[in-house]
Scaffold this active site. Sequence first.
Site, short mmCIF file in Angstrom:
data_model
loop_
_atom_site.label_atom_id
_atom_site.label_comp_id
_atom_site.label_asym_id
_atom_site.label_seq_id
_atom_site.Cartn_x
_atom_site.Cartn_y
_atom_site.Cartn_z
CB SER A 1 -1.00 0.00 1.16
OG SER A 1 -0.41 -0.46 2.33
CG HIS B 1 -4.06 -0.97 -2.10
ND1 HIS B 1 -4.67 0.26 -2.12
CD2 HIS B 1 -3.58 -1.13 -0.85
CE1 HIS B 1 -4.54 0.83 -0.94
NE2 HIS B 1 -3.89 0.00 -0.14
CE LYS C 1 -7.71 0.28 1.11
NZ LYS C 1 -6.78 -0.53 1.85
C1 LIG Z 1 -6.88 -0.81 3.31
C2 LIG Z 1 -6.19 -2.08 3.62
C3 LIG Z 1 -6.72 -2.99 4.54
C4 LIG Z 1 -7.92 -2.67 5.37
O1 LIG Z 1 -9.09 -2.75 4.65
P1 LIG Z 1 -10.38 -1.97 5.21
O2 LIG Z 1 -11.50 -2.55 4.46
O3 LIG Z 1 -10.16 -0.54 4.97
O4 LIG Z 1 -10.45 -2.29 6.67
C5 LIG Z 1 -6.08 -4.20 4.70
N1 LIG Z 1 -4.96 -4.50 4.02
C6 LIG Z 1 -4.40 -3.65 3.15
C7 LIG Z 1 -3.17 -4.03 2.40
C8 LIG Z 1 -5.00 -2.40 2.92
O5 LIG Z 1 -4.44 -1.55 2.09
#
Ligand SMILES: *Cc1c(COP(=O)(O)O)cnc(C)c1O
Length: 390
Positions: free
Chosen positions: A183, A211, A242
């Site tokens: 990320s 992502h 996302k």
């Molecule tokens: C955003 C993210 C999460 C968390 O997901 P949410 O649905 O926002 O709780 C978990 N792992 C990674 C790699 C992320 O980028």
Amino acid sequence: MSDYFLEEITQSLTHLENQQLLRSLRPLDHGNDPVIQKEENRLVIFSSNNYLGLANDPRLKQKAIKAMKEYGVGSGGARFTTGNFPLHEHLENEIALLKKKETAVLFSSGFLANMGVICGLMGKGDIIFSDEWNHASIIDGCRLSGAQIVIYQHNDMKDLEEKLVMTTSSSRKKLIITDGVFSMDGDLAPLPEITQLGKKYDAWVMVDDAHGTGVLGANGGGTAEYFGLEKDVQLSVGTLSKAVGAEGGFVACKKEVAHYLRNKARPFIFQTSLPPGIVAAAIEGLQIIQREPGRRQKLLDNGTYFRRELKNVGYHVPNGITPIIPVLIGKAEDALHLANHLEEQGIFAPAIRPPSVPEGSCRIRFTVMATHKKEDITQAIQAFRRWQKP
Ligand SMILES: *Cc1c(COP(=O)(O)O)cnc(C)c1O
């Protein structure tokens, strides 16, 4: 009498502030569009995870409203009590289809999916191999599980293999965990090598593709689809918050594993299920992702264009294909200065500092969206051109 408790908190805050590491919240009234236009002022957002523009897509809104009218706002219960609507099972089927797995298990967020899956499957006597740059929710899940944790250097397959070799003699459950797309850097996990090592050393592979889901692969199936390795990833974790445009997390896996996790994963058992409106929107988001590959193509094209132009201006941008584009700056104060400069020029992208990234690798982290226009990106490039390091 002085309140030592509050004093300690205040001191810690001051310490963070002195190190330029204190963060504060600020409201951003953008309605999920990439551009906020207030009279003469134009601010282009480059830090949203709403990659495909689905979070405010009228079709998702409409499905959410319809389900909300039909079933109510909250779900009113956990999945094992009154919170298991046909909609939840429908969503799990859609996820399984996208991820080419037998079934899926829903959680309220990606964060909780990681906690639930890792703690549900792994415990004392088991062993986890985890990339050093994995997401915080993986780190916390590993710690809480009670399993032995072996951290390997980021994407370093030699290091991973050396660590796997050292533990082959035992019969404990072994799990390799990696982000699909990292990320902070937007780079991919080398899944061909990781799954190979998994087979060689009898370890399962878990990929958190928060992502990558909806972004990579011909159908938007994510990093595993991009590499054609869906079958070799036993646990396919992801988020609906996302690219999918809604909220929630999941693991896609074999039926037996799902059945086991529904009985063991505490965030699944003890949490109220996702609200029906969100579930309906997520189903629609997943379907649009597969029906409209043009959005994904626009997203990736925007990323390619942005990377190329930034390099032309002379900034240090690692190679990559994902919509996450880090511009490496170095010191926290420089990154902050640049972020402020960019904002004065109508560009919103955050400076990322420790503890999100290691000391000395502070950066501005850009994410592009399918809904950015070329002129939005050009505006950002212009702003970079005008920056002078203090
Ligand atoms: C955003 C993210 C999460 C968390 O997901 P949410 O649905 O926002 O709780 C978990 N792992 C990674 C790699 C992320 O980028």
